[in-house]
Design a protein around this motif. Structure first.
Motif, mmCIF file in Angstrom:
data_model
loop_
_atom_site.group_PDB
_atom_site.id
_atom_site.type_symbol
_atom_site.label_atom_id
_atom_site.label_comp_id
_atom_site.label_asym_id
_atom_site.label_seq_id
_atom_site.Cartn_x
_atom_site.Cartn_y
_atom_site.Cartn_z
ATOM 1 N N ILE A 1 11.212 5.500 -3.516
ATOM 2 C CA ILE A 1 10.675 6.240 -2.377
ATOM 3 C C ILE A 1 9.180 6.000 -2.199
ATOM 4 O O ILE A 1 8.655 6.083 -1.092
ATOM 5 C CB ILE A 1 10.971 7.753 -2.521
ATOM 6 N N ALA A 2 8.478 5.687 -3.302
ATOM 7 C CA ALA A 2 7.013 5.638 -3.285
ATOM 8 C C ALA A 2 6.487 4.212 -3.390
ATOM 9 O O ALA A 2 7.199 3.282 -3.776
ATOM 10 C CB ALA A 2 6.453 6.486 -4.421
ATOM 11 N N GLY A 3 5.207 4.057 -3.060
ATOM 12 C CA GLY A 3 4.539 2.765 -3.149
ATOM 13 C C GLY A 3 3.427 2.790 -4.170
ATOM 14 O O GLY A 3 3.561 3.407 -5.230
ATOM 15 N N ASN A 4 2.300 2.127 -3.859
ATOM 16 C CA ASN A 4 1.206 2.100 -4.833
ATOM 17 C C ASN A 4 0.533 3.465 -4.916
ATOM 18 O O ASN A 4 0.755 4.359 -4.096
ATOM 19 C CB ASN A 4 0.204 0.980 -4.535
ATOM 20 N N ALA A 5 -0.305 3.651 -5.933
ATOM 21 C CA ALA A 5 -0.824 4.987 -6.231
ATOM 22 C C ALA A 5 -1.846 5.469 -5.215
ATOM 23 O O ALA A 5 -1.818 6.634 -4.808
ATOM 24 C CB ALA A 5 -1.424 4.992 -7.636
ATOM 25 N N GLU A 6 -2.769 4.596 -4.813
ATOM 26 C CA GLU A 6 -3.816 5.033 -3.893
ATOM 27 C C GLU A 6 -3.223 5.556 -2.583
ATOM 28 O O GLU A 6 -3.601 6.628 -2.090
ATOM 29 C CB GLU A 6 -4.788 3.882 -3.607
ATOM 30 N N LYS A 7 -2.297 4.829 -2.024
ATOM 31 C CA LYS A 7 -1.724 5.220 -0.736
ATOM 32 C C LYS A 7 -0.718 6.360 -0.889
ATOM 33 O O LYS A 7 -0.702 7.305 -0.090
ATOM 34 C CB LYS A 7 -1.087 3.994 -0.080
ATOM 35 N N THR B 1 9.450 -7.378 -23.124
ATOM 36 C CA THR B 1 9.824 -7.693 -21.751
ATOM 37 C C THR B 1 9.408 -6.557 -20.817
ATOM 38 O O THR B 1 9.528 -5.384 -21.171
ATOM 39 C CB THR B 1 11.349 -7.903 -21.635
ATOM 40 N N HIS B 2 8.928 -6.939 -19.633
ATOM 41 C CA HIS B 2 8.488 -5.965 -18.640
ATOM 42 C C HIS B 2 9.166 -6.308 -17.315
ATOM 43 O O HIS B 2 9.036 -7.430 -16.812
ATOM 44 C CB HIS B 2 6.968 -6.020 -18.485
ATOM 45 N N THR B 3 9.891 -5.349 -16.734
ATOM 46 C CA THR B 3 10.707 -5.620 -15.550
ATOM 47 C C THR B 3 10.276 -4.744 -14.382
ATOM 48 O O THR B 3 10.262 -3.510 -14.487
ATOM 49 C CB THR B 3 12.200 -5.354 -15.851
ATOM 50 N N SER B 4 9.941 -5.407 -13.254
ATOM 51 C CA SER B 4 9.602 -4.689 -12.022
ATOM 52 C C SER B 4 10.509 -5.187 -10.898
ATOM 53 O O SER B 4 11.418 -5.992 -11.123
ATOM 54 C CB SER B 4 8.125 -4.885 -11.666
ATOM 55 N N PHE B 5 10.237 -4.745 -9.666
ATOM 56 C CA PHE B 5 11.181 -4.928 -8.567
ATOM 57 C C PHE B 5 10.495 -5.530 -7.346
ATOM 58 O O PHE B 5 9.291 -5.379 -7.142
ATOM 59 C CB PHE B 5 11.823 -3.576 -8.215
ATOM 60 N N SER B 6 11.270 -6.185 -6.518
ATOM 61 C CA SER B 6 10.756 -6.753 -5.282
ATOM 62 C C SER B 6 10.519 -5.653 -4.250
ATOM 63 O O SER B 6 11.142 -4.600 -4.286
ATOM 64 C CB SER B 6 11.751 -7.769 -4.711
ATOM 65 N N GLY B 7 9.602 -5.929 -3.308
ATOM 66 C CA GLY B 7 9.350 -4.993 -2.229
ATOM 67 C C GLY B 7 8.186 -4.063 -2.515
ATOM 68 O O GLY B 7 7.568 -4.114 -3.583
ATOM 69 N N ASN B 8 7.888 -3.198 -1.538
ATOM 70 C CA ASN B 8 6.737 -2.304 -1.649
ATOM 71 C C ASN B 8 7.119 -0.866 -2.000
ATOM 72 O O ASN B 8 6.351 0.061 -1.762
ATOM 73 C CB ASN B 8 5.920 -2.321 -0.350
ATOM 74 N N ARG B 9 8.309 -0.669 -2.547
ATOM 75 C CA ARG B 9 8.722 0.621 -3.073
ATOM 76 C C ARG B 9 9.085 0.443 -4.544
ATOM 77 O O ARG B 9 9.763 -0.518 -4.910
ATOM 78 C CB ARG B 9 9.905 1.212 -2.302
ATOM 79 N N SER B 10 8.647 1.377 -5.375
ATOM 80 C CA SER B 10 8.809 1.220 -6.820
ATOM 81 C C SER B 10 10.040 1.965 -7.331
ATOM 82 O O SER B 10 10.550 2.883 -6.675
ATOM 83 C CB SER B 10 7.562 1.734 -7.551
ATOM 84 N N LEU B 11 10.480 1.567 -8.507
ATOM 85 C CA LEU B 11 11.629 2.217 -9.148
ATOM 86 C C LEU B 11 11.446 3.731 -9.148
ATOM 87 O O LEU B 11 12.368 4.483 -8.836
ATOM 88 C CB LEU B 11 11.785 1.703 -10.584
ATOM 89 N N TYR B 12 10.251 4.179 -9.500
ATOM 90 C CA TYR B 12 9.931 5.608 -9.494
ATOM 91 C C TYR B 12 8.415 5.752 -9.598
ATOM 92 O O TYR B 12 7.697 4.796 -9.941
ATOM 93 C CB TYR B 12 10.588 6.334 -10.681
ATOM 94 N N VAL B 13 7.915 6.932 -9.306
ATOM 95 C CA VAL B 13 6.569 7.339 -9.700
ATOM 96 C C VAL B 13 6.661 8.773 -10.210
ATOM 97 O O VAL B 13 7.636 9.477 -9.955
ATOM 98 C CB VAL B 13 5.531 7.267 -8.553
ATOM 99 N N TYR C 1 1.215 6.099 5.047
ATOM 100 C CA TYR C 1 0.107 5.509 4.288
ATOM 101 C C TYR C 1 0.452 4.145 3.690
ATOM 102 O O TYR C 1 -0.405 3.258 3.630
ATOM 103 C CB TYR C 1 -0.314 6.470 3.169
ATOM 104 N N VAL C 2 1.690 3.966 3.232
ATOM 105 C CA VAL C 2 2.086 2.718 2.567
ATOM 106 C C VAL C 2 2.563 1.678 3.568
ATOM 107 O O VAL C 2 2.406 0.477 3.366
ATOM 108 C CB VAL C 2 3.180 2.998 1.514
ATOM 109 N N GLY C 3 3.163 2.140 4.660
ATOM 110 C CA GLY C 3 3.762 1.241 5.623
ATOM 111 C C GLY C 3 5.272 1.235 5.470
ATOM 112 O O GLY C 3 5.829 1.804 4.521
ATOM 113 N N PRO C 4 5.987 0.587 6.396
ATOM 114 C CA PRO C 4 7.459 0.553 6.342
ATOM 115 C C PRO C 4 7.951 -0.121 5.070
ATOM 116 O O PRO C 4 7.288 -1.005 4.512
ATOM 117 C CB PRO C 4 7.840 -0.273 7.582
#
Length: 348
Positions: free
Chosen positions: A114-120, A227-239, A343-346
């Protein structure tokens, strides 16, 4: 001579009365700030300490701020909210999610993807607080409401490269909703505050953890996983959502000019500042993992879509749970998404 002396006494009394009482010394205030991470971690060093100096400067030294990292004043991280509510300390930085189920409306920001980067996202979080969380946080004076940056998986061995790799992994989660997400994705969640995580990793109590990059450096996570695993796109697994807050009675006891100092260093700009610090803290954590030769895995759009489809079960279940409590969870999720998109965009 008696007349002169008597006249001098009268004149002295008149002068004293005309000048009024001597001005009282300006009120001095000490704020004790308590939080759970080491002083060198990004938020304590790059937000809390500068915030304290700014408050001291803006108050011309009438407010003194004392910093107590790593739970130096006692208690455990889940007790921080009550410490500030009850006036045991004056200011805390903590996660509402450390007390599961107590702040249900805040959990909307911790739902998956549901969320994006921290600042936005933190700007959206403050706006969400003003609209939906005032009642949940009525016993404290929020200074900032914010999130960390994208949470990702840090796992021993070959780690997670597809959804099926989650099965059977014991993973530390920070909050009730994130633990439900881990379970839905096939892992066994182990709830614990972040300071307990390194010891649990080193002793094999857990196989991995979910945290943003910024917290991996002070807790030396890259030394404990592979190992460190992240995801594609501008929404994160969680915050996770955080609150930096002051004891309400302490705030209300301040004279008007010192209240103005606190108010000027609170709100959306302050929330954005903490979020920015967390985003900036991600880069050094990633750099250390790369330098150690750890595997950096970014799941492609197709694989990320598989995770989103399964994770939707968590959001659906949360909305149903909120309905049972008389809370319109769907409306909260819709508004959280609207504010984050603002704030994050679509979503991409």
């Amino acid at each position: 001579m008696r007349l002169v002396a008597r006249l001098a006494l009268v004149l002295g009394t008149v002068t004293l009365l005309a000048s009024g009482p001597a001005p009282a010394a300006a009120q001095q205030v000490t704020l004790r700030v308590h939080q759970f991470l080491p002083a060198r971690a990004p938020v304590p060093s790059n937000f809390i300490a500068p915030w304290a100096k700014k408050v001291e400067a803006d108050s011309k030294g009438r407010i003194k701020v004392e910093l107590y990292p790593s739970m130096q004043l006692g208690g455990t991280p889940p007790q921080l909210f009550d410490q500030v509510k009850d006036g045991v300390v004056d200011v805390v930085w903590t996660l509402p999610g450390y007390t599961p189920g107590r702040f249900p409306r805040s959990e909307a920001f911790e739902l998956p993807f549901i969320a994006g980067n921290a600042e936005k996202t933190s700007q959206a979080a403050w706006e969400y607080y003003e609209k939906h969380l005032r009642d949940e946080f009525k016993d404290i004076k929020p200074i900032a409401v914010h999130t960390h940056g994208p949470g990702l998986l840090h796992v021993k061995g070959n780690g997670v490269r597809k959804l099926e790799d989650m099965k059977g992994l014991k993973l530390r989660g920070p909050s009730r909703q994130v633990n439900k997400l881990l379970e839905t994705l096939g892992a066994t969640p182990v709830g614990m505050p972040v300071p307990a995580m390194p010891d649990a990793l080193s002793k094999g109590v857990i196989d991995g953890t979910v945290v943003p990059w910024e917290v991996t450096l002070p807790l030396r996570v890259a030394e404990l996983v592979n190992t460190h695993t992240s995801f594609s796109g501008n929404r994160s697994l969680y915050v996770s959502i955080f609150v930096f807050a002051m004891n309400k009675k302490k705030y209300e006891s301040l004279p008007p000019d010192l209240k103005q100092v606190i108010d000027a260093n609170s709100g959306p700009v302050t929330s954005r500042w903490v979020g920015q610090v967390m985003d900036e803290g991600d880069a050094p954590g990633l750099a250390v993992a790369k330098k150690r030769g750890n595997a950096i895995v970014v799941l492609d759009a197709k694989e990320t879509a598989r995770w989103k489809a399964v994770a939707q079960q968590v959001t659906t279940a949360w909305i149903a749970e909120m309905k049972g409590k008389g809370i319109d969870g769907q409306a909260l999720v819709d508004d959280a998404r609207r504010l984050i998109t603002k704030y994050v965009g679509p979503e991409d």
